[in-house]
Design a protein around this motif. Structure first.
Motif, PDB file in Angstrom:
ATOM      1  N   SER A  61      23.803 -16.100   5.835  1.00  0.00           N
ATOM      2  CA  SER A  61      24.229 -16.959   6.936  1.00  0.00           C
ATOM      3  C   SER A  61      25.723 -17.264   6.886  1.00  0.00           C
ATOM      4  O   SER A  61      26.370 -17.169   5.849  1.00  0.00           O
ATOM      5  CB  SER A  61      23.425 -18.256   6.922  1.00  0.00           C
ATOM      6  OG  SER A  61      23.639 -18.946   5.721  1.00  0.00           O
ATOM      7  N   THR A  80      25.071 -15.809  12.411  1.00  0.00           N
ATOM      8  CA  THR A  80      25.598 -14.447  12.321  1.00  0.00           C
ATOM      9  C   THR A  80      25.474 -13.827  13.709  1.00  0.00           C
ATOM     10  O   THR A  80      24.902 -14.435  14.622  1.00  0.00           O
ATOM     11  CB  THR A  80      24.805 -13.584  11.318  1.00  0.00           C
ATOM     12  OG1 THR A  80      23.477 -13.403  11.806  1.00  0.00           O
ATOM     13  CG2 THR A  80      24.776 -14.200   9.926  1.00  0.00           C
ATOM     14  N   ASN A  81      25.982 -12.634  13.876  1.00  0.00           N
ATOM     15  CA  ASN A  81      25.820 -11.891  15.133  1.00  0.00           C
ATOM     16  C   ASN A  81      24.729 -10.842  14.987  1.00  0.00           C
ATOM     17  O   ASN A  81      24.748  -9.821  15.659  1.00  0.00           O
ATOM     18  CB  ASN A  81      27.142 -11.226  15.547  1.00  0.00           C
ATOM     19  CG  ASN A  81      28.062 -12.215  16.204  1.00  0.00           C
ATOM     20  OD1 ASN A  81      27.617 -13.080  16.950  1.00  0.00           O
ATOM     21  ND2 ASN A  81      29.347 -12.110  15.926  1.00  0.00           N
ATOM     22  N   THR A 123      21.472 -16.700  16.243  1.00  0.00           N
ATOM     23  CA  THR A 123      21.606 -15.245  16.141  1.00  0.00           C
ATOM     24  C   THR A 123      21.000 -14.661  17.408  1.00  0.00           C
ATOM     25  O   THR A 123      20.502 -15.394  18.260  1.00  0.00           O
ATOM     26  CB  THR A 123      20.839 -14.666  14.934  1.00  0.00           C
ATOM     27  OG1 THR A 123      19.439 -14.799  15.171  1.00  0.00           O
ATOM     28  CG2 THR A 123      21.211 -15.322  13.628  1.00  0.00           C
TER      29      THR A 123
END
Length: 113
Positions: free
Chosen positions: A38, A65-66, A89
């Motif tokens: 993370s 996060t992406n 996310t």
């Protein structure tokens, strides 16, 4: 190299400015219990395909996060699995309603639309 850490139980890589996709070698960490990724905003892609091979896994933390892709339905059915944090996310997937109760032992579950 990562896959050679066969006795590793905790992989804590939060907020380390990681980019790219999580390496497939994660699935070689057969004693891994906790995976923390993370806070790495440039981390993309999905969880490694063979994450289900990590039978000792207790928690996965990929929030902020992406990351994209799906959460395998079977992940929460691993014998020791208790924690999943995937909020903030673009990860999606199915988690059976029974696993949101105590039957699967799942504890904190944080997801976002």
């Amino acid at each position: 190299e990562l896959g050679e850490l066969s006795n590793l139980e905790f992989l804590w890589l939060n907020t380390n400015q990681l980019s790219g996709t999580p390496p497939q070698e994660l699935s070689q960490l057969t004693k891994l219990r906790y995976l923390y990724l993370s806070g790495n905003a440039a981390l993309e892609g999905g969880l490694p395909d063979k994450i289900l091979d990590l039978t000792q896994l207790e928690g996965v933390y990929v929030h902020f996060t992406n990351m994209t892709g799906t959460i395998p339905c079977e992940l929460v059915k691993l014998a020791n699995f208790k924690n999943l944090e995937a909020h903030n996310t673009s990860i999606d997937g199915c988690i059976e309603i029974n696993c949101l109760r105590t039957e699967c032992g799942l504890e904190p579950l944080q997801v976002s639309p």
